[in-house]
Design a protein around this motif. Sequence first.
Motif, PDB file in Angstrom:
ATOM      1  N   GLY A 169       4.576   6.068   7.422  1.00 32.25           N
ATOM      2  CA  GLY A 169       3.347   6.708   7.794  1.00 32.25           C
ATOM      3  C   GLY A 169       2.440   5.869   7.114  1.00 32.25           C
ATOM      4  N   ALA A 170       2.629   5.397   5.794  1.00 30.63           N
ATOM      5  CA  ALA A 170       1.582   5.230   4.847  1.00 30.63           C
ATOM      6  C   ALA A 170       1.369   4.528   4.620  1.00 30.63           C
ATOM      7  CB  ALA A 170       2.523   4.976   3.381  1.00 30.63           C
ATOM      8  N   ASN A 171      -0.880   4.307   4.280  1.00 30.96           N
ATOM      9  CA  ASN A 171      -1.043   2.759   4.258  1.00 30.96           C
ATOM     10  C   ASN A 171      -0.681   2.413   3.054  1.00 30.96           C
ATOM     11  OD1 ASN A 171      -3.035   4.349   6.160  1.00 30.96           O
ATOM     12  ND2 ASN A 171      -4.134   5.610   4.835  1.00 30.96           N
ATOM     13  N   VAL A 172      -1.123   0.528   3.348  1.00 28.50           N
ATOM     14  CA  VAL A 172      -0.371   0.112   2.058  1.00 28.50           C
ATOM     15  C   VAL A 172      -1.729  -0.651   1.949  1.00 28.50           C
ATOM     16  CG1 VAL A 172       1.531  -1.838   1.464  1.00 28.50           C
ATOM     17  CG2 VAL A 172       1.812   0.089   2.730  1.00 28.50           C
ATOM     18  N   GLU A 173      -1.707  -0.730   0.235  1.00 31.48           N
ATOM     19  CA  GLU A 173      -2.231  -1.953  -0.283  1.00 31.48           C
ATOM     20  C   GLU A 173      -1.613  -2.624  -1.179  1.00 31.48           C
ATOM     21  OE1 GLU A 173      -6.602  -1.405  -0.173  1.00 31.48           O
ATOM     22  OE2 GLU A 173      -6.747  -0.909  -2.331  1.00 31.48           O
ATOM     23  N   GLU A 174      -2.309  -3.795  -1.897  1.00 29.92           N
ATOM     24  CA  GLU A 174      -1.581  -4.591  -3.073  1.00 29.92           C
ATOM     25  C   GLU A 174      -2.205  -4.198  -4.079  1.00 29.92           C
ATOM     26  OE1 GLU A 174      -0.027  -8.639  -2.352  1.00 29.92           O
ATOM     27  OE2 GLU A 174       0.491  -7.642  -0.258  1.00 29.92           O
ATOM     28  N   MET A 175      -1.972  -4.162  -4.911  1.00 31.08           N
ATOM     29  CA  MET A 175      -2.754  -4.036  -5.996  1.00 31.08           C
ATOM     30  C   MET A 175      -1.817  -4.380  -7.857  1.00 31.08           C
ATOM     31  SD  MET A 175      -4.353  -0.353  -7.870  1.00 31.08           S
ATOM     32  CE  MET A 175      -5.494  -0.624  -6.603  1.00 31.08           C
ATOM     33  N   HIS A 179      -3.900  -2.791 -13.473  1.00 33.50           N
ATOM     34  CA  HIS A 179      -4.553  -2.264 -13.148  1.00 33.50           C
ATOM     35  C   HIS A 179      -4.363  -0.176 -11.973  1.00 33.50           C
ATOM     36  CE1 HIS A 179      -8.925  -1.397 -11.740  1.00 33.50           C
ATOM     37  NE2 HIS A 179      -8.390  -1.330  -9.951  1.00 33.50           N
ATOM     38  N   HIS A 180      -2.982  -1.023 -11.579  1.00 35.93           N
ATOM     39  CA  HIS A 180      -2.578   0.444 -11.643  1.00 35.93           C
ATOM     40  C   HIS A 180      -2.419   1.620 -12.219  1.00 35.93           C
ATOM     41  CE1 HIS A 180       1.236   2.780 -10.599  1.00 35.93           C
ATOM     42  NE2 HIS A 180       1.462   2.945  -9.773  1.00 35.93           N
ATOM     43  N   ASP A 181      -1.667   1.446 -12.787  1.00 31.20           N
ATOM     44  CA  ASP A 181      -1.625   1.898 -14.406  1.00 31.20           C
ATOM     45  C   ASP A 181      -2.461   2.937 -14.728  1.00 31.20           C
ATOM     46  OD1 ASP A 181       1.195   1.370 -13.997  1.00 31.20           O
ATOM     47  OD2 ASP A 181       1.450   0.244 -15.638  1.00 31.20           O
ATOM     48  N   LEU A 182      -3.600   1.791 -14.320  1.00 28.10           N
ATOM     49  CA  LEU A 182      -5.370   2.741 -15.028  1.00 28.10           C
ATOM     50  C   LEU A 182      -5.533   3.495 -13.885  1.00 28.10           C
ATOM     51  CD1 LEU A 182      -7.011   2.612 -16.985  1.00 28.10           C
ATOM     52  CD2 LEU A 182      -8.383   1.102 -15.416  1.00 28.10           C
ATOM     53  N   VAL A 183      -5.594   3.095 -13.080  1.00 29.12           N
ATOM     54  CA  VAL A 183      -5.796   4.091 -11.843  1.00 29.12           C
ATOM     55  C   VAL A 183      -4.774   5.016 -11.348  1.00 29.12           C
ATOM     56  CG1 VAL A 183      -5.887   4.174  -8.809  1.00 29.12           C
ATOM     57  CG2 VAL A 183      -7.011   2.276  -9.927  1.00 29.12           C
TER      58      VAL A 183
END
Length: 305
Positions: A169-175, A179-183
């Motif tokens: 059910g998820a929307n998937v994005e690569e990161m 940057h992930h940790d900051l977001v």
Amino acid sequence: MNRYKHVALIGLGLLASSISLAMRRADMTARITGTARSKATRDTALELGLVDAVFDTAAEAVKGADLVILCVPVGAMGAVAAEIAPHLNPGCTLTDVGSVKRAVVAAVAQHVPENIHFIPAHPMAGTEKSGPAAGFSSLFDNRWCLITPLPESDPAAVERLATFWTALGANVEEMEIDHHDLVAAVISHTPHLIAYTMVGVADGMNRVAKTEVVNYSAAGFRDFTRIAASDPTMWRDVFLSNKDATLEVLGRFTEELLALQRAIRLGDGDFLFDYFTRTRAIRRSIIDAGQDTEAPDFGRIKPEK
Ligand code: NAP
């Protein structure tokens, strides 16, 4: 679709139970095995049908699996990875759901054999509840799952994992990992810390009675208490392992708070009005993006299992 045939869930709490229920909802026929630290959790997971088989150790649970998902607190990931590494099925994908990515990569990658696809991920979905009975099948619906591949990650294995999350059910994005940790520090970790702080402030104010805090909580405080009821182990580990990004965001938060404090002291209504107008627009964009509804929340509707 190249579906996994055997999924092993290490840790059987909110995230793992929701993954299992969402897999069943998506008619995935994969065998699901699992383990958790305590016998009580393992027994509950079996009783609830979250797993086809439960094992006392992670080493046994991963045998034969083509997808292994680490669903333990961030601080436990390294030890679990060390335990399972010699027992992983060659060619299998090892992933995780940890809320922090750089620290998980540092703790896990060193143990992973070369013939294993280690692909970290973080489904940005959760509640303040924990344990195997807390999960529900729609937890990931229309929420984002951020996949943070390593430079050497095999694109086909990443794609296969993305397809799995989409089916849940998820929307998937690569990161990118940092940057992930900051977001995450901006949209999840620091808000949790602020909620913990505000509830701590109310708790420590002895000029306001406890009954007043409880009875009049719907004035705003109640929304903080929901977040501040989140699992202490999980959140301790998040702050210890996402230290730099959290401190960076907290520094900015403190500056903004001081600016608002100054505006209140000086009676600068224009500053306050303009500030609150900007923040209201952010709420609007969250609703427009389908990440919340406008309906007033007088207590959440219990999600279906
Ligand atoms: P949870 O409900 O507290 O479940 C954690 C599970 O891990 C429990 O089954 C626990 O076993 C097990 N466990 C703990 N330490 C272990 C160890 N050393 N070895 C084996 N099993 C161990 O936690 P959760 O909310 O599912 O969170 C799991 C992960 O998802 C965390 O890394 C968290 O950062 C991430 N995450 C959480 C949320 C959220 O909102 N909750 C959202 C996104 C990502 P016992 O029950 O026997 O103690």
